[in-house]
Design a protein around this motif. Structure first.
Motif, mmCIF file in Angstrom:
data_model
loop_
_atom_site.group_PDB
_atom_site.id
_atom_site.type_symbol
_atom_site.label_atom_id
_atom_site.label_comp_id
_atom_site.label_asym_id
_atom_site.label_seq_id
_atom_site.Cartn_x
_atom_site.Cartn_y
_atom_site.Cartn_z
ATOM 1 N N THR A 1 0.823 -1.209 0.000
ATOM 2 C CA THR A 1 0.000 0.000 0.000
ATOM 3 C C THR A 1 0.856 1.257 0.000
ATOM 4 O OG1 THR A 1 -1.884 -1.056 1.099
ATOM 5 C CG2 THR A 1 -1.695 1.333 1.314
ATOM 6 N N VAL A 2 1.875 1.277 0.857
ATOM 7 C CA VAL A 2 2.751 2.449 0.941
ATOM 8 C C VAL A 2 3.512 2.654 -0.365
ATOM 9 C CG1 VAL A 2 4.793 3.409 2.082
ATOM 10 C CG2 VAL A 2 2.996 2.321 3.438
ATOM 11 N N THR A 3 4.077 1.580 -0.915
ATOM 12 C CA THR A 3 4.832 1.713 -2.166
ATOM 13 C C THR A 3 3.899 2.085 -3.317
ATOM 14 O OG1 THR A 3 4.684 -0.698 -2.483
ATOM 15 C CG2 THR A 3 6.701 0.163 -1.496
ATOM 16 N N GLY A 4 2.684 1.531 -3.307
ATOM 17 C CA GLY A 4 1.717 1.859 -4.354
ATOM 18 C C GLY A 4 1.329 3.327 -4.336
ATOM 19 N N ILE A 5 1.065 3.858 -3.144
ATOM 20 C CA ILE A 5 0.707 5.273 -3.012
ATOM 21 C C ILE A 5 1.890 6.155 -3.411
ATOM 22 C CG2 ILE A 5 0.122 7.093 -1.366
ATOM 23 C CD1 ILE A 5 -1.521 5.023 0.170
ATOM 24 N N MET B 1 -3.566 0.683 -8.070
ATOM 25 C CA MET B 1 -4.168 -0.652 -7.998
ATOM 26 C C MET B 1 -3.477 -1.545 -6.969
ATOM 27 S SD MET B 1 -4.979 -1.517 -12.008
ATOM 28 C CE MET B 1 -5.702 -3.102 -11.555
ATOM 29 N N MET B 2 -2.220 -1.234 -6.662
ATOM 30 C CA MET B 2 -1.488 -2.051 -5.694
ATOM 31 C C MET B 2 -2.113 -1.986 -4.306
ATOM 32 S SD MET B 2 2.385 -1.140 -6.961
ATOM 33 C CE MET B 2 3.183 -1.681 -5.438
ATOM 34 N N VAL B 3 -2.850 -0.911 -4.034
ATOM 35 C CA VAL B 3 -3.452 -0.752 -2.703
ATOM 36 C C VAL B 3 -4.522 -1.812 -2.438
ATOM 37 C CG1 VAL B 3 -4.700 0.801 -1.171
ATOM 38 C CG2 VAL B 3 -2.920 1.713 -2.682
ATOM 39 N N PRO B 4 -5.574 -1.926 -3.265
ATOM 40 C CA PRO B 4 -6.575 -2.966 -2.998
ATOM 41 C C PRO B 4 -6.065 -4.372 -3.300
ATOM 42 C CG PRO B 4 -7.112 -1.813 -5.030
ATOM 43 C CD PRO B 4 -5.990 -1.052 -4.394
ATOM 44 N N GLU C 1 -3.382 -5.610 -2.479
ATOM 45 C CA GLU C 1 -2.658 -6.164 -1.339
ATOM 46 C C GLU C 1 -3.491 -7.225 -0.621
ATOM 47 O OE1 GLU C 1 -0.462 -4.794 2.836
ATOM 48 O OE2 GLU C 1 -1.287 -3.286 1.483
ATOM 49 N N LEU C 2 -4.806 -7.139 -0.754
ATOM 50 C CA LEU C 2 -5.696 -8.108 -0.111
ATOM 51 C C LEU C 2 -5.642 -9.469 -0.784
ATOM 52 C CD1 LEU C 2 -8.812 -5.773 0.343
ATOM 53 C CD2 LEU C 2 -7.048 -6.322 2.034
ATOM 54 N N VAL C 3 -5.116 -9.516 -2.021
ATOM 55 C CA VAL C 3 -5.018 -10.782 -2.761
ATOM 56 C C VAL C 3 -3.548 -11.184 -2.804
ATOM 57 C CG1 VAL C 3 -5.524 -11.999 -4.905
ATOM 58 C CG2 VAL C 3 -6.962 -10.069 -4.184
ATOM 59 N N PRO C 4 -3.168 -12.285 -2.133
ATOM 60 C CA PRO C 4 -1.756 -12.679 -2.057
ATOM 61 C C PRO C 4 -1.083 -12.743 -3.419
ATOM 62 C CG PRO C 4 -3.095 -14.053 -0.622
ATOM 63 C CD PRO C 4 -4.052 -13.226 -1.434
ATOM 64 N N PHE C 5 0.062 -12.083 -3.521
ATOM 65 C CA PHE C 5 0.955 -12.109 -4.684
ATOM 66 C C PHE C 5 0.409 -11.409 -5.934
ATOM 67 C CE2 PHE C 5 1.768 -16.107 -2.296
ATOM 68 C CZ PHE C 5 3.011 -15.760 -1.794
ATOM 69 N N LEU C 6 -0.862 -11.080 -5.994
ATOM 70 C CA LEU C 6 -1.399 -10.440 -7.195
ATOM 71 C C LEU C 6 -0.828 -9.035 -7.375
ATOM 72 C CD1 LEU C 6 -3.243 -10.968 -9.568
ATOM 73 C CD2 LEU C 6 -5.144 -10.003 -8.276
ATOM 74 N N GLY C 7 -0.505 -8.390 -6.276
ATOM 75 C CA GLY C 7 0.071 -7.062 -6.353
ATOM 76 C C GLY C 7 1.467 -7.033 -6.963
ATOM 77 N N LEU C 8 2.096 -8.213 -7.083
ATOM 78 C CA LEU C 8 3.425 -8.285 -7.691
ATOM 79 C C LEU C 8 3.394 -7.919 -9.168
ATOM 80 C CD1 LEU C 8 5.023 -11.515 -6.168
ATOM 81 C CD2 LEU C 8 5.784 -9.164 -5.856
ATOM 82 N N ILE C 9 2.268 -8.192 -9.848
ATOM 83 C CA ILE C 9 2.193 -7.937 -11.290
ATOM 84 C C ILE C 9 2.396 -6.463 -11.606
ATOM 85 C CG2 ILE C 9 0.745 -8.072 -13.355
ATOM 86 C CD1 ILE C 9 -0.538 -10.557 -12.183
ATOM 87 N N PRO C 10 1.618 -5.544 -11.003
ATOM 88 C CA PRO C 10 1.869 -4.131 -11.292
ATOM 89 C C PRO C 10 3.219 -3.648 -10.782
ATOM 90 C CG PRO C 10 0.206 -4.368 -9.567
ATOM 91 C CD PRO C 10 0.425 -5.728 -10.147
ATOM 92 N N ALA C 11 3.695 -4.197 -9.650
ATOM 93 C CA ALA C 11 4.991 -3.775 -9.106
ATOM 94 C C ALA C 11 6.126 -4.145 -10.060
ATOM 95 C CB ALA C 11 5.227 -4.407 -7.737
ATOM 96 N N VAL D 1 -5.624 -4.700 -16.774
ATOM 97 C CA VAL D 1 -6.812 -5.459 -17.190
ATOM 98 C C VAL D 1 -7.130 -6.559 -16.185
ATOM 99 C CG1 VAL D 1 -7.759 -6.985 -18.950
ATOM 100 C CG2 VAL D 1 -6.493 -4.943 -19.634
ATOM 101 N N MET D 2 -6.098 -7.344 -15.821
ATOM 102 C CA MET D 2 -6.305 -8.444 -14.878
ATOM 103 C C MET D 2 -6.706 -7.929 -13.500
ATOM 104 S SD MET D 2 -3.148 -11.010 -15.846
ATOM 105 C CE MET D 2 -3.558 -12.077 -14.468
ATOM 106 N N GLY D 3 -6.019 -6.848 -13.067
ATOM 107 C CA GLY D 3 -6.340 -6.289 -11.765
ATOM 108 C C GLY D 3 -7.738 -5.710 -11.726
ATOM 109 N N GLY D 4 -8.146 -5.079 -12.833
ATOM 110 C CA GLY D 4 -9.492 -4.535 -12.902
ATOM 111 C C GLY D 4 -10.552 -5.619 -12.798
ATOM 112 N N GLN D 5 -10.292 -6.732 -13.475
ATOM 113 C CA GLN D 5 -11.222 -7.854 -13.398
ATOM 114 C C GLN D 5 -11.313 -8.421 -11.997
ATOM 115 O OE1 GLN D 5 -9.617 -10.480 -16.399
ATOM 116 N NE2 GLN D 5 -10.783 -9.540 -18.056
ATOM 117 N N GLN D 6 -10.133 -8.493 -11.330
ATOM 118 C CA GLN D 6 -10.103 -9.014 -9.964
ATOM 119 C C GLN D 6 -10.857 -8.091 -9.015
ATOM 120 O OE1 GLN D 6 -8.760 -11.998 -9.038
ATOM 121 N NE2 GLN D 6 -9.619 -11.637 -7.023
#
Length: 201
Positions: free
Chosen positions: A65-69, A145-148, A150-160, A190-195
């Motif tokens: 969340t912090v890195t995303g912001i 998108m990395m902020v929300p 974070e609730l899904v394990p490892f999914l935030g790695l894609i945008p990072a 696209v994937m994050g939006g769907q999630q």
């Protein structure tokens, strides 16, 4: 935007070396890290928080969340052509374990030596205003998108990872790598939006 351009291309090994923090204190703050990277331009400034989130440090609750912001705010201000991006003091004062960060960089450096052989200044059209703006906009969206996510394990790695690749491309003047990162970012959006839609439904 032009004022944020990197003065000269740099290697990925050098980029990671700039992220390594010297000192005796247990933690290094986001502010200290970004102050070092800001001197090298837009790419390195975004590479630092994206790399942190891509390492085991990123598994610590709250770090994505912090890195995303941070990425969102830097990218947004780059789009507004601000020479010195502003970050809230609350973010600048957040500490990261110095040893964990340095160990993560140390483990990455051997592989980076091989990757550096593939990086070269090319496809300079990616440095044009329209493409740099597109990359900054993509980084802003991915960071947000990395902020929300974070609730899904490892999914935030894609945008990072996408942001880190774009940042490396900008820092090394390798337009091909920057375009690769942009493509991954679009896929991640696209994937994050769907999630996110599925989470809200």
């Amino acid at each position: 935007m032009i004022s944020m351009a990197v003065e000269r291309s740099m290697s990925l090994h050098e980029l990671l070396g700039k992220m390594q923090c010297k000192g005796d204190e247990e933690k290094v703050t986001f502010g200290e890290l970004l102050n070092v990277m800001e001197k090298r331009g837009f790419g390195p400034m975004l590479a630092a928080p994206a790399f942190i989130c891509s390492t085991p440090v990123g598994a610590i609750p709250g770090i994505p969340t912090v890195t995303g912001i941070t990425i969102f705010l830097i990218s947004l201000q780059v789009l507004l052509a601000r020479n010195h991006p502003w970050l809230p003091s609350a973010i600048r004062q957040i500490g990261i374990n110095r040893d964990s960060l340095n160990k993560g960089i140390g483990k990455a450096k051997p592989a980076v030596t091989h990757v550096d052989k593939l990086l070269m200044p090319r496809w300079f059209f990616m440095r044009q205003f329209v493409f740099r703006s597109l990359i900054a906009l993509s980084c802003a969206i991915c960071g947000l998108m990395m902020v929300p996510l974070e609730l899904v394990p490892f999914l935030g790695l894609i945008p990072a990872v996408a942001i880190f690749i774009m940042a490396v491309g900008m820092a090394t003047d390798d337009g091909a790598v920057a375009l690769l990162g942009l493509s991954i970012a679009i896929l991640g959006i696209v994937m994050g939006g769907q999630q996110l839609i599925s989470l809200m439904s």
